[in-house]
Design an enzyme around this catalytic site. Structure first.
Site, PDB file in Angstrom:
ATOM      1  N   ASP A   1     121.048  47.594  -4.844  1.00 15.14           N
ATOM      2  CA  ASP A   1     120.791  48.400  -3.649  1.00 15.14           C
ATOM      3  C   ASP A   1     119.588  49.321  -3.901  1.00 15.14           C
ATOM      4  OD1 ASP A   1     121.357  49.529  -1.115  1.00 15.14           O
ATOM      5  OD2 ASP A   1     122.624  51.089  -2.006  1.00 15.14           O
ATOM      6  N   HIS A   2     118.635  49.343  -2.996  1.00 16.69           N
ATOM      7  CA  HIS A   2     117.447  50.208  -3.102  1.00 16.69           C
ATOM      8  C   HIS A   2     116.764  50.136  -4.468  1.00 16.69           C
ATOM      9  CE1 HIS A   2     118.010  52.135   0.801  1.00 16.69           C
ATOM     10  NE2 HIS A   2     119.290  52.216   0.522  1.00 16.69           N
TER      11      HIS A   2
ATOM     12  N   ASP B   1     112.939  47.879  -2.583  1.00 12.92           N
ATOM     13  CA  ASP B   1     112.694  48.913  -1.580  1.00 12.92           C
ATOM     14  C   ASP B   1     111.386  49.632  -1.865  1.00 12.92           C
ATOM     15  OD1 ASP B   1     112.634  51.000   0.174  1.00 12.92           O
ATOM     16  OD2 ASP B   1     114.569  51.858  -0.372  1.00 12.92           O
TER      17      ASP B   1
ATOM     18  N   GLY C   1     124.510  59.213   3.613  1.00 16.07           N
ATOM     19  CA  GLY C   1     125.345  60.396   3.476  1.00 16.07           C
ATOM     20  C   GLY C   1     126.139  60.693   4.741  1.00 16.07           C
TER      21      GLY C   1
ATOM     22  N   ALA D   1     125.631  53.349   7.110  1.00 16.78           N
ATOM     23  CA  ALA D   1     126.612  53.040   8.158  1.00 16.78           C
ATOM     24  C   ALA D   1     127.915  53.828   8.056  1.00 16.78           C
ATOM     25  CB  ALA D   1     126.898  51.549   8.178  1.00 16.78           C
ATOM     26  N   SER D   2     128.134  54.541   6.935  1.00 15.77           N
ATOM     27  CA  SER D   2     129.327  55.401   6.864  1.00 15.77           C
ATOM     28  C   SER D   2     129.216  56.486   7.927  1.00 15.77           C
ATOM     29  CB  SER D   2     129.422  56.088   5.497  1.00 15.77           C
ATOM     30  OG  SER D   2     129.709  55.163   4.492  1.00 15.77           O
TER      31      SER D   2
ATOM     32  N   ILE E   1     127.914  50.445   3.049  1.00 19.12           N
ATOM     33  CA  ILE E   1     128.901  51.532   3.075  1.00 19.12           C
ATOM     34  C   ILE E   1     129.081  52.095   1.667  1.00 19.12           C
ATOM     35  CG2 ILE E   1     131.354  52.111   3.443  1.00 19.12           C
ATOM     36  CD1 ILE E   1     130.096  51.510   6.108  1.00 19.12           C
TER      37      ILE E   1
ATOM     38  N   THR F   1     129.315  56.223   1.321  1.00 19.53           N
ATOM     39  CA  THR F   1     129.921  57.544   1.552  1.00 19.53           C
ATOM     40  C   THR F   1     131.396  57.478   1.973  1.00 19.53           C
ATOM     41  OG1 THR F   1     127.744  58.414   2.105  1.00 19.53           O
ATOM     42  CG2 THR F   1     129.628  59.684   2.880  1.00 19.53           C
TER      43      THR F   1
HETATM   44  O1  G3H Z   1     121.607  54.480  -0.548  1.00 25.76           O
HETATM   45  C1  G3H Z   1     122.203  55.196  -1.295  1.00 25.76           C
HETATM   46  C2  G3H Z   1     123.526  54.757  -1.829  1.00 25.76           C
HETATM   47  O2  G3H Z   1     124.557  55.407  -1.125  1.00 25.76           O
HETATM   48  C3  G3H Z   1     123.589  55.006  -3.318  1.00 25.76           C
HETATM   49  O3  G3H Z   1     123.523  56.352  -3.599  1.00 25.76           O
HETATM   50  O4  G3H Z   1     121.778  56.735  -5.321  1.00 25.76           O
HETATM   51  O5  G3H Z   1     123.764  58.271  -5.098  1.00 25.76           O
HETATM   52  O6  G3H Z   1     124.031  55.956  -6.031  1.00 25.76           O
HETATM   53  P1  G3H Z   1     123.242  56.867  -5.102  1.00 25.76           P
HETATM   54  P1  13P Z   2     126.193  55.636   3.576  1.00 19.12           P
HETATM   55  O1  13P Z   2     125.787  56.827   2.777  1.00 19.12           O
HETATM   56  O2  13P Z   2     126.180  55.928   5.044  1.00 19.12           O
HETATM   57  O3  13P Z   2     127.486  55.058   3.126  1.00 19.12           O
HETATM   58  O4  13P Z   2     125.065  54.511   3.355  1.00 19.12           O
HETATM   59  C1  13P Z   2     125.100  53.686   2.234  1.00 19.12           C
HETATM   60  C2  13P Z   2     123.845  52.882   2.050  1.00 19.12           C
HETATM   61  O5  13P Z   2     123.068  52.656   2.947  1.00 19.12           O
HETATM   62  C3  13P Z   2     123.618  52.307   0.710  1.00 19.12           C
HETATM   63  O6  13P Z   2     122.408  51.620   0.644  1.00 19.12           O
HETATM   64 ZN    ZN Z   3     120.854  52.420   1.833  1.00 20.85          ZN
HETATM   65 NA    NA Z   4     125.865  57.646   6.709  1.00 22.67          NA
END
Ligand code: G3H
Ligand code: 13P
Ligand code: ZN
Ligand code: NA
Length: 283
Positions: free
Chosen positions: A81-82, A103, A180, A209-210, A230, A232
């Site tokens: 992710d990212h 990303d 968040g 999306a949370s 998802i 958060t």
């Molecule tokens: O996009 C962000 C995700 O919720 C991951 O967050 O960098 O705190 O692990 P993090």
């Molecule tokens: P939330 O913080 O809304 O759950 O988003 C998660 C996210 O996009 C991880 O890449």
């Molecule tokens: Zn994200």
């Molecule tokens: Na969110």
């Protein structure tokens, strides 16, 4: 079974539903996601951020997720992710990940295209799928004005050019969600989503999306979102159950008696998302 991201998302794109991509960084979160997928007979994407990788270590995280995914009766992808660091993206490929996000959305369009195109070439050579981002998906802590919010949203013509030139498998777009917890209610730009889906005709990804109301999620899925991130909501379910347990039981000291119920709380969240996204029964 462990599958690639595009295996899951091409079906979701064709049949009009979304697969949840749930963030993990440890054993219990991964168990919660995989057990929820099995119980819901749903495909799932287990994703790990660069921060999550740093926390657990790539050897350990890869082993946990790959082992649980391989043993599962439903298809599961392991996704970065990212990924903002090219070297980390390459490391995930070496550790047998089946999907990566490059990303480079902070860079100007042409540079984002160059970086992503290169990752697509390498990842595809190894049979791994690639996500990229166009537009900027910020956090709720970022204090943005309405004009700034508009400017951060994905431009359909840029998204079209980006998809064509990079050959990316699925694309994260910015339509008003944020990472968040939300302070108010997020307002999604559904017209923008509809236009982008019509022009690109490929799997699209919704981040942040949370906390997005169920009816907005349903509408986004009906308009062509196929991967929904998802994190958060799972973190909050974990923490709420944790507080509850140690508040009520002043003598408990066995981590398994604490983390076990926390896992169940996270699993409940994941199962409900699978029903909402329309992926339940598709595994
Ligand atoms: O996009 C962000 C995700 O919720 C991951 O967050 O960098 O705190 O692990 P993090
Ligand atoms: P939330 O913080 O809304 O759950 O988003 C998660 C996210 O996009 C991880 O890449
Ligand atoms: Zn994200
Ligand atoms: Na969110």
């Amino acid at each position: 079974m462990l599958v690639t991201g595009i295996d899951l998302l091409s079906k979701a794109h064709k049949d009009g539903y979304a697969v949840g991509a749930f963030n993990t960084s440890n054993l219990e979160i991964t168990q919660a996601i995989v057990e929820a997928a099995e119980e819901m007979k749903s495909p799932a994407i287990v994703e790990v951020s660069e921060g999550g990788l740093k926390y657990g270590g790539i050897e350990v995280i890869s082993a946990i997720v790959r082992t649980l995914a391989q043993k599962a009766s439903v298809p599961i992808a392991l996704h970065l992710d990212h990924g903002t660091d090219f070297n980390i993206v390459m490391k995930c490929l070496r550790y047998g990940w089946t999907s990566v996000m490059m990303d480079a959305s902070k860079l100007p369009l042409e540079e984002n295209i160059e970086v992503t195109k290169n990752v697509v070439k390498i990842a595809h050579g190894m049979g791994v799928s690639v996500e990229a981002e166009i537009g900027k998906i910020g956090g709720t802590e970022d204090n943005v004005t309405v004009t700034e919010r508009e400017a951060a949203m994905t431009d359909p013509a840029e998204a079209y050019k980006f998809a064509k030139e990079t050959g990316v498998d699925y694309l994260a777009i910015s339509i008003g969600t944020a990472h968040g917890p939300y302070k108010g209610e997020p307002k999604l730009d559904f017209d923008r989503l509809k236009t982008i889906k019509g022009m690109l005709n490929m799997p699209l990804v919704l981040h942040g999306a949370s906390g997005v109301p169920a009816d907005s999620i349903e509408r986004a899925v009906s308009l062509g979102i196929n991967k929904i991130n998802i994190d958060t909501d799972i973190r909050q379910a974990f923490t709420a159950r944790l507080r509850d347990i140690i508040d009520k039981d002043k003598v408990v000291y066995d981590p398994r008696k604490i983390l076990g119920p926390c896992k169940e709380a996270m699993k409940e969240v994941v199962m409900n998302k699978m029903k909402l996204f329309g992926s339940a029964g598709r595994g």
